[in-house]
Design an enzyme around this catalytic site. Structure first.
Site, PDB file in Angstrom:
ATOM      1  N   ILE A 162       0.904  -1.157   0.000  1.00  0.00           N
ATOM      2  CA  ILE A 162       0.000   0.000   0.000  1.00  0.00           C
ATOM      3  C   ILE A 162       0.941   1.204   0.000  1.00  0.00           C
ATOM      4  O   ILE A 162       1.542   1.526   1.020  1.00  0.00           O
ATOM      5  CB  ILE A 162      -0.936   0.012   1.228  1.00  0.00           C
ATOM      6  CG1 ILE A 162      -1.834  -1.220   1.248  1.00  0.00           C
ATOM      7  CG2 ILE A 162      -1.768   1.294   1.234  1.00  0.00           C
ATOM      8  CD1 ILE A 162      -2.734  -1.334   2.466  1.00  0.00           C
ATOM      9  N   PRO A 163       1.116   1.845  -1.155  1.00  0.00           N
ATOM     10  CA  PRO A 163       2.227   2.787  -1.359  1.00  0.00           C
ATOM     11  C   PRO A 163       2.036   4.179  -0.748  1.00  0.00           C
ATOM     12  O   PRO A 163       1.927   5.185  -1.452  1.00  0.00           O
ATOM     13  CB  PRO A 163       2.322   2.859  -2.882  1.00  0.00           C
ATOM     14  CG  PRO A 163       0.916   2.648  -3.340  1.00  0.00           C
ATOM     15  CD  PRO A 163       0.323   1.656  -2.367  1.00  0.00           C
ATOM     16  N   CYS A 164       2.075   4.251   0.554  1.00  0.00           N
ATOM     17  CA  CYS A 164       1.937   5.538   1.235  1.00  0.00           C
ATOM     18  C   CYS A 164       3.115   6.464   0.942  1.00  0.00           C
ATOM     19  O   CYS A 164       3.010   7.680   1.090  1.00  0.00           O
ATOM     20  CB  CYS A 164       1.736   5.350   2.733  1.00  0.00           C
ATOM     21  SG  CYS A 164       2.991   4.337   3.528  1.00  0.00           S
ATOM     22  N   HIS A 165       4.235   5.891   0.479  1.00  0.00           N
ATOM     23  CA  HIS A 165       5.402   6.712   0.137  1.00  0.00           C
ATOM     24  C   HIS A 165       5.124   7.614  -1.066  1.00  0.00           C
ATOM     25  O   HIS A 165       5.852   8.581  -1.286  1.00  0.00           O
ATOM     26  CB  HIS A 165       6.628   5.825  -0.135  1.00  0.00           C
ATOM     27  CG  HIS A 165       6.439   4.850  -1.256  1.00  0.00           C
ATOM     28  ND1 HIS A 165       5.830   3.626  -1.073  1.00  0.00           N
ATOM     29  CD2 HIS A 165       6.764   4.926  -2.567  1.00  0.00           C
ATOM     30  CE1 HIS A 165       5.795   2.995  -2.232  1.00  0.00           C
ATOM     31  NE2 HIS A 165       6.356   3.760  -3.162  1.00  0.00           N
TER      32      HIS A 165
END
EC number: 2.1.1.63
Length: 150
Positions: free
Chosen positions: A114-117
């Site tokens: 889950i690409p919160c970056h």
């Protein structure tokens, strides 16, 4: 519940699964490994991501959180590889504030997948709670920039 640890370019990672769903990725090395086919697949997909061979994860996940957090995390998965959105952009789309988006990102139990970056501030990268913080976020964004070819 299965659990696996491995080395990655952003440090040691530990992945947990429960009932054939990935439930967490944490930095550090766990002591009680219980490998499963799903965890091996997750490890392989993460390695492919770091090698620029995978741009979208295809893993069953379960990310427990509030309804708002779930909404944010679902949206994060629609941000394409190699691109970013600002906290305030997400707040306009999802609702809430830039701070509430940041708080949901900080609570993300399955970073990288889950690409919160991919969520950044208007003038800075913002924060990152995994690995070495901003240094890790910058690394993930640079990998995606490097391998983001059509």
């Amino acid at each position: 519940m299965g659990f696996i640890s491995f080395h990655s370019p952003v440090g040691d990672l530990s992945i947990a699964e429960n009932d054939n769903l990935i439930v967490s990725i944490d930095w550090g090395w766990g002591s009680l490994e219980e490998k499963t086919p799903l965890l091996e697949e997750a490890k392989n997909q993460i390695a492919a991501y770091f090698n620029g061979k995978l741009k979208k994860f295809d893993l069953p996940i379960l990310s427990p959180g509030t309804a708002y957090q779930q909404q944010v995390w679902e949206f994060l998965q629609t941000i394409p590889f190699g691109t970013t959105k600002s906290y305030s952009e997400l707040a306009k789309i999802i609702g809430g504030s830039a701070r509430s988006i940041g708080n949901a990102n900080a609570a993300n139990p399955i970073p990288i997948i889950i690409p919160c970056h991919r969520v950044i501030g208007k003038r800075t990268l913002g924060g990152y709670s995994g690995g070495e913080g901003i240094k890790t976020k910058e690394y993930l964004l640079n990998i995606e920039k490097l391998f983001n070819t059509p």
